[in-house]
Each structure stands twice: as C-alpha cells, then as structure tokens.
Design a protein around this motif. Structure first.
Motif, PDB file in Angstrom:
ATOM      1  N   ASP A 130      51.334 -19.010 -97.474  1.00 51.58           N
ATOM      2  CA  ASP A 130      50.846 -19.934 -98.497  1.00 51.58           C
ATOM      3  C   ASP A 130      49.637 -19.310 -99.176  1.00 51.58           C
ATOM      4  O   ASP A 130      48.748 -18.789 -98.501  1.00 51.58           O
ATOM      5  CB  ASP A 130      50.448 -21.266 -97.833  1.00 51.58           C
ATOM      6  N   ALA A 135      50.628 -10.210 -86.995  1.00 50.78           N
ATOM      7  CA  ALA A 135      50.747 -10.951 -85.741  1.00 50.78           C
ATOM      8  C   ALA A 135      49.782 -12.114 -85.730  1.00 50.78           C
ATOM      9  O   ALA A 135      48.718 -12.079 -86.361  1.00 50.78           O
ATOM     10  CB  ALA A 135      50.455 -10.025 -84.571  1.00 50.78           C
ATOM     11  N   VAL A 145      46.150 -20.488 -97.945  1.00 51.53           N
ATOM     12  CA  VAL A 145      45.740 -20.367 -96.542  1.00 51.53           C
ATOM     13  C   VAL A 145      45.412 -18.889 -96.290  1.00 51.53           C
ATOM     14  O   VAL A 145      46.313 -18.047 -96.253  1.00 51.53           O
ATOM     15  CB  VAL A 145      46.855 -20.835 -95.569  1.00 51.53           C
ATOM     16  N   MET A 190      45.181 -13.043 -88.529  1.00 57.42           N
ATOM     17  CA  MET A 190      44.482 -11.755 -88.675  1.00 57.42           C
ATOM     18  C   MET A 190      43.786 -11.348 -87.380  1.00 57.42           C
ATOM     19  O   MET A 190      42.721 -10.741 -87.426  1.00 57.42           O
ATOM     20  CB  MET A 190      43.465 -11.818 -89.827  1.00 57.42           C
ATOM     21  N   GLY A 217      56.712 -12.466 -87.189  1.00 58.75           N
ATOM     22  CA  GLY A 217      57.406 -13.742 -87.037  1.00 58.75           C
ATOM     23  C   GLY A 217      58.388 -14.017 -88.154  1.00 58.75           C
ATOM     24  O   GLY A 217      58.196 -13.596 -89.294  1.00 58.75           O
ATOM     25  N   THR A 241      53.212 -21.462 -94.552  1.00 58.06           N
ATOM     26  CA  THR A 241      52.207 -20.570 -94.002  1.00 58.06           C
ATOM     27  C   THR A 241      52.667 -19.997 -92.654  1.00 58.06           C
ATOM     28  O   THR A 241      53.439 -20.627 -91.926  1.00 58.06           O
ATOM     29  CB  THR A 241      50.857 -21.299 -93.877  1.00 58.06           C
ATOM     30  N   ALA A 242      52.197 -18.793 -92.355  1.00 64.04           N
ATOM     31  CA  ALA A 242      52.658 -18.105 -91.139  1.00 64.04           C
ATOM     32  C   ALA A 242      52.414 -18.951 -89.894  1.00 64.04           C
ATOM     33  O   ALA A 242      53.241 -18.968 -88.982  1.00 64.04           O
ATOM     34  CB  ALA A 242      51.941 -16.762 -91.012  1.00 64.04           C
ATOM     35  N   PRO A 264      56.578 -16.499 -94.777  1.00 71.48           N
ATOM     36  CA  PRO A 264      56.130 -15.471 -93.854  1.00 71.48           C
ATOM     37  C   PRO A 264      57.063 -14.271 -93.697  1.00 71.48           C
ATOM     38  O   PRO A 264      56.700 -13.318 -93.032  1.00 71.48           O
ATOM     39  CB  PRO A 264      56.069 -16.239 -92.532  1.00 71.48           C
TER      40      PRO A 264
END
Ligand code: SAH
Length: 466
Positions: free
Chosen positions: A303, A438, A306, A383, A412, A331-332, A225
């Motif tokens: 990722d 975000a 995702v 998103m 993040g 992944t975030a 991320p």
C-alpha cells in the motif's frame, strides 16, 4: 457460426411463456427487464407470477397449453417440465413462423438465450451455441470482474455527446479517430473516476478547436505484496492506461507485464541498503512528466500509504498544483500474514495490531518499544528482515516474554514464500540466509501458522534447481 447473433427489440411487444414454475418465472423476469408485454400460459402458476397479474403487469392464461396463443405473440419460450408439451409449443411456433426457445433443449430451439453482462446501455452477450453453457457462464463471470466499474457511465456519457460530436467532426475516418483518441485520453479517465463535469469541459475544449491542455495526471497505485492476483481492479485498470510507470523494485514482473506495451517503464526503486533514486528526484520526475501531459502511474509495493512515502509524493504534486488519484494496495503486513496462516487479530490472542518499521534512519531516535510491548497487540515489523534476530532480542530486552510466538515471512505471497516460526528466544537460531523482502510477526497469533498455513510453495531443493 451456428447462430445469427442479434438483440431483439421486445419493448411493448407480446411475448409468450408457456410454463408456470421457477424457470418460467426467471424467463418472465428477463423478458420484463427488456420491456416485453408478457403472457404466461400454464395450468398451475407460481404465486409471484399471479401477484404480477393482479397488478396488471402480466397476462395469465391459466390452462393447459393453448396453441392458438402462439400466433398472437412475437417470441415464444417453452419452460414447462413436460417434454411433450415443450415439443408441442415448438411445433406450433414453427407452423406460425415464430421464434421459439425451449429451455434446456437446444435441438428444439429456433433461438437461444445467451449469458449476459448487463451494464446498460452496454450489454455483452456470450453464447456457446448451447454446447457448453457453463463455459459461457464462467467467461461471463470473468468479464464481470474485468470490466471497469464505471463502464456504463462511460457509455452513457459517450451517447450524450454523440450528436454534438457528429455536428463538429465529419463522418468517416476523422470521427472514428476522434472517438478513439477520446476513449484513450484524459476525458475518459475523468468519466471513469466519476468526474463528468471535468470530462465535459475537456471534450468541449477539443470540439471548440482548443488545444488539449498539456497537463496529465499522476496515479499513485498500490501493487500489493507480490501475487499479481492481489492487485485491485482499479489499480490494474489504471496501470493498463498509463503512459509511463514509475515503479519500486518490490513490484513483481508479472504485475509490470500488465502495463500497455508502449508504456515507459521506469524503475525508481529502493532496496534495503542498495542504490536508490533519491526521493526528491522521484518527486521531480513525477511533476515533470505530469506537466508534460503524461498519465503517470506511480506503482508501489503493498500500500502506498504504509511505509511507502506515498503521502510525500502526493504532497509534492499538490504543491505543484497537479491532479492526482490514489488507489490503495494490500499491504505486506496483511497479505503476508494471511498467506502464512496468521490472523492478525484473533479472539483471546490479540485485540489489535501495530505496523512498525524495523529500520531506523541513522541518527533517528529509537522506536519507543515499551508501549508496543505492553499493548498486547500483534506486532508486524516491516523492513526488519536482516535485523530479525536483533529485533527478537530487543523485544525481550523491553519485557516481551521469551516464549512469545514469532514468525518471519520471507517473499510473502509469492511462489518462494518461506515462513519460519518459533519464539522470540529460538527464532534467531532457526533463521538462515534471510531473503528479502521479509516481515516479522510477533505475538500469540503467530503460533497459528502451523495450523492455518495453506499456501503450497516450492520446496527449497526444487527452487534451487530452477
Ligand atoms: N508499502 C509497502 C511496504 C514498503 S516497506 C507495503 O504496504 O507493503 C518494505 C518492506 O515491506 C519490506 O522490507 C518488508 O518488510 C515488507 N514487504 C513488502 N513486500 C513483502 C513481501 N512480499 N514479503 C515479505 N515482506 C514484504
């Protein structure tokens, strides 16, 4: 250089360890790993050493130090806790011109033992000349993490081919170049991916004078991320080998800096609302480059599987009959929650987690919120930054309690990470000029951020001043 570095062939050779405790045991193990025939001399001997002796794998002289043993041995290690005995051993070794190491006493040593990274047949030895062994150890740990996973397999594969290559390629510059090209090239990629048969085939073709097949490979890699430390080791390795990197806009410059200097960097990114390369164009470009023989790293934020359309790109490659590999990324949803101090599941607070997109393509049916709201899962909404306030309203309209904790994590895992916490009812009023990317986290676990947030970020004032 204060010492002459060398690797000693001790297989089958007599080596003496004076001392019978824990330290001696460690030295005996190291010597035995290299195949030495070890003698231990000490009045008291560790049970594990005695067990080895019982099995006939060790000679034991259970007595105070016997100087006459020194001349019978090739290498001597003094590993007692008695300074005087250690010195007597070193003295006897000097008189008999034998190499001697005195544990933890650099001045008394005629050889020292380096820190070792063992990927036999590849062995890396690191020494600080006894001056700062902790630095050598630190470096060893760093090298351990940096070495490709299958480097030992690569060394074994090369050794298997060496003689055959020597028969076909004349010694000198040509052979050096041959191996350099091999190590930079596709055969090595195959060995490191665990496909030795394919590697053998490629090398055999080259040796047979066949043309190098003009097909490259695509590597779909998740970059994580933002924090470069969250890139996987395999991801970093492939990123450093690629001829071209097709990356999203979300991939940070620090990560792109890891690419080879001569690699082509192509941004094909999409950013909420902004211009983006059409997905078909990205697929076409990937296929075109791989067909031309390039090793293309398709680098995506988080990722690739995702909300990354990684699956679609692999489908296009598969349909074109082209080879690919995929490497997951963090992944975030997972990373931002961790960096914000929000455990996605937590006993008594959330038994599951759902990753959802907050973005609907125009004309697409709306998200089926009812089951998500009823599930009791933590909801991680990707998103949805710009629509965070509207999403808080939507969730309440579908029955989520207004006092449900919620947090918005902006940028993040980066230095600029900002976490705004609240409830579905009051979060919208607390948000100001939301910065992308975000992520919205909704559920009881979001309330733990206050207690568990650990990342130190720049205060907004100093951020503005930069
Ligand atoms: N494949 C990516 C997601 C791509 S969709 C992954 O697995 O993370 C893009 C969305 O991911 C953004 O709109 C945002 O919601 C989220 N995102 C990605 N990086 C983020 C970050 N550093 N901080 C907060 N959200 C992020």
């Amino acid at each position: 250089m204060d010492y002459f570095p060398m690797f000693a062939a001790v297989r089958g050779e007599p080596c003496l360890v004076v001392g019978g405790g824990e330290v001696a045991l460690r030295k005996v193990r190291q010597l035995r790993r290299a195949g030495a025939r070890v003698t231990v001399n000490a009045p008291d001997i560790h049970a594990e050493l005695l067990a080895l002796a019982d099995r006939g794998e060790l000679r034991v002289e259970a007595s105070p130090f016997q100087p006459e043993l020194v001349a019978e041995h090739l290498l001597i290690i003094a590993a007692t806790s008695d300074h005087e005995v250690n010195h007597a051993v070193a003295q006897a070794a000097r008189e008999a011109t034998r190499f001697c190491n005195v544990v933890d006493d650099g001045d008394a040593c005629s050889f020292i033992v380096p820190s070792v990274v063992d990927r036999t047949p590849l062995v890396l030895a690191i020494s600080s000349g006894g001056q700062a062994p902790m630095v050598a150890r630190m470096l060893r740990q760093q090298i351990e993490t940096w070495l490709p996973e299958r480097i030992a397999a690569l060394a074994t594969w090369v050794s298997r081919w060496r003689q055959r290559v020597a028969k076909h390629v004349p010694a000198g510059h040509a052979r050096v170049q041959f191996w350099q090209d091999t190590l930079d090239g596709a055969a090595t990629d195959q060995v490191l991916a665990g496909r030795e048969a394919a590697a053998d085939q490629l090398l055999a073709q080259r040796l047979g004078g066949g043309r190098q097949p003009g097909v490259g490979e695509a590597w779909l890699v998740g970059a994580g991320p933002g924090d470069p430390g969250l890139l996987t080791r395999r991801g970093q390795f492939l990123l450093q080998r690629a001829d071209a990197i097709l990356h999203d806009r979300l991939v940070t410059p620090e990560i792109l800096d890891l690419a080879r200097r001569d690699a082509e960097l192509v941004c094909v990114g999409k950013q909420g609302g902004g211009p983006s390369t059409n997905q078909d164009d990205i697929n076409r470009q990937l296929i075109h480059r791989v067909r031309r023989g390039q090793r293309v790293c398709r680098l995506k934020g988080g990722d690739p599987f995702v909300f990354g359309r990684g699956g679609e790109e692999l489908q296009a490659l598969a349909a074109a009959g082209l080879p690919f590999q995929a490497v997951p990324g963090i992944t975030a949803g997972s990373a931002c929650a961790t960096y914000a101090g929000i455990p996605l599941t937590h006993r008594g607070l959330a038994e599951g987690v759902s990753f959802i997109t907050g973005h609907r393509a125009p004309g697409a049916p709306d998200t089926n919120w009812a089951p998500l709201v009823q599930s009791g899962h933590t909801l991680v909404i990707y998103m949805g930054g710009r629509r965070a306030a509207a999403l808080c309203d939507t969730l309440q309209a579908h029955g989520k309690a207004p006092d449900t904790p919620a947090a918005l994590v902006e940028q993040g895992t980066t230095r600029d990470q900002r976490v705004t916490g609240g409830t579905l009812a009051d979060l919208p009023g607390r948000l100001q000029d939301v910065r992308s990317p975000a992520l919205l986290v909704v559920g009881a676990v979001a309330s733990l951020a206050g207690q568990l947030q650990w990342l130190e970020t720049e205060p907004p004032a100093s951020r503005a001043a930069i």
